[in-house]
Design a protein around this motif. Structure first.
Motif, PDB file in Angstrom:
ATOM      1  N   THR A  41       0.744  -1.191   0.046  1.00  0.00           N
ATOM      2  CA  THR A  41       0.194  -0.178  -0.167  1.00  0.00           C
ATOM      3  C   THR A  41       0.754   1.199   0.038  1.00  0.00           C
ATOM      4  OG1 THR A  41      -1.781  -1.408   1.164  1.00  0.00           O
ATOM      5  CG2 THR A  41      -2.060   1.249   1.129  1.00  0.00           C
ATOM      6  N   LEU A  42       1.727   1.292   0.746  1.00  0.00           N
ATOM      7  CA  LEU A  42       2.885   2.500   0.862  1.00  0.00           C
ATOM      8  C   LEU A  42       3.528   2.528  -0.638  1.00  0.00           C
ATOM      9  CD1 LEU A  42       4.425   2.011   4.429  1.00  0.00           C
ATOM     10  CD2 LEU A  42       2.842   3.838   3.639  1.00  0.00           C
ATOM     11  N   LYS A  43       3.982   1.433  -1.173  1.00  0.00           N
ATOM     12  CA  LYS A  43       4.532   1.783  -2.498  1.00  0.00           C
ATOM     13  C   LYS A  43       3.546   2.319  -3.567  1.00  0.00           C
ATOM     14  CE  LYS A  43       7.977  -2.002  -1.717  1.00  0.00           C
ATOM     15  NZ  LYS A  43       8.411  -3.560  -2.129  1.00  0.00           N
ATOM     16  N   ASN A  44       2.550   1.590  -3.629  1.00  0.00           N
ATOM     17  CA  ASN A  44       1.286   2.200  -4.413  1.00  0.00           C
ATOM     18  C   ASN A  44       0.953   3.817  -4.092  1.00  0.00           C
ATOM     19  OD1 ASN A  44       1.096  -0.378  -5.720  1.00  0.00           O
ATOM     20  ND2 ASN A  44      -0.478  -0.852  -4.385  1.00  0.00           N
ATOM     21  N   MET A  45       0.799   4.079  -3.040  1.00  0.00           N
ATOM     22  CA  MET A  45       0.682   5.514  -2.535  1.00  0.00           C
ATOM     23  C   MET A  45       1.918   6.414  -2.807  1.00  0.00           C
ATOM     24  SD  MET A  45      -2.191   5.921  -1.433  1.00  0.00           S
ATOM     25  CE  MET A  45      -2.303   7.653  -0.818  1.00  0.00           C
ATOM     26  N   SER A  46       3.156   5.962  -2.752  1.00  0.00           N
ATOM     27  CA  SER A  46       4.164   6.765  -3.349  1.00  0.00           C
ATOM     28  C   SER A  46       4.120   6.689  -4.887  1.00  0.00           C
ATOM     29  CB  SER A  46       5.729   5.905  -2.836  1.00  0.00           C
ATOM     30  OG  SER A  46       6.508   6.680  -3.466  1.00  0.00           O
ATOM     31  N   SER A  47       4.081   5.718  -5.415  1.00  0.00           N
ATOM     32  CA  SER A  47       3.809   5.891  -7.041  1.00  0.00           C
ATOM     33  C   SER A  47       2.816   6.848  -7.449  1.00  0.00           C
ATOM     34  CB  SER A  47       3.587   4.625  -7.400  1.00  0.00           C
ATOM     35  OG  SER A  47       3.348   4.530  -8.958  1.00  0.00           O
ATOM     36  N   PHE A  48       1.465   6.739  -6.777  1.00  0.00           N
ATOM     37  CA  PHE A  48       0.479   7.644  -7.110  1.00  0.00           C
ATOM     38  C   PHE A  48       0.684   9.048  -6.725  1.00  0.00           C
ATOM     39  CE2 PHE A  48      -3.344  10.142  -5.390  1.00  0.00           C
ATOM     40  CZ  PHE A  48      -3.919   9.945  -6.772  1.00  0.00           C
ATOM     41  N   MET A  49       1.374   9.327  -5.735  1.00  0.00           N
ATOM     42  CA  MET A  49       1.947  10.920  -5.466  1.00  0.00           C
ATOM     43  C   MET A  49       3.052  11.377  -6.316  1.00  0.00           C
ATOM     44  SD  MET A  49       0.042  11.398  -3.003  1.00  0.00           S
ATOM     45  CE  MET A  49       0.770  12.845  -2.207  1.00  0.00           C
TER      46      MET A  49
END
Length: 57
Positions: A41-49
């Motif tokens: 989830t953190l990796k996906n949020m980082s990518s999204f940001m």
């Protein structure tokens, strides 16, 4: 007579130990899965940001 009660005690101990081991093992797997999901989830949020900030520029 003493042998029978001794065997009953051994069986009870083995049963309780097996149940305790399985419960402990299950909680360890649950913690590991939770950590893995949180990492994804953190990796996906980082990518999204990162993508969002690129769009704003």
């Amino acid at each position: 007579m003493m042998g029978r009660s001794l065997m009953t005690g051994i069986y009870a101990g083995v049963t309780v130990g097996t149940i305790a081991y399985s419960i402990a093992r299950k909680t360890q797997r649950g913690k590991r899965n939770l950590k893995a999901r949180a990492g994804k989830t953190l990796k996906n949020m980082s990518s999204f940001m990162d993508e969002l900030s690129d769009m704003i520029r």
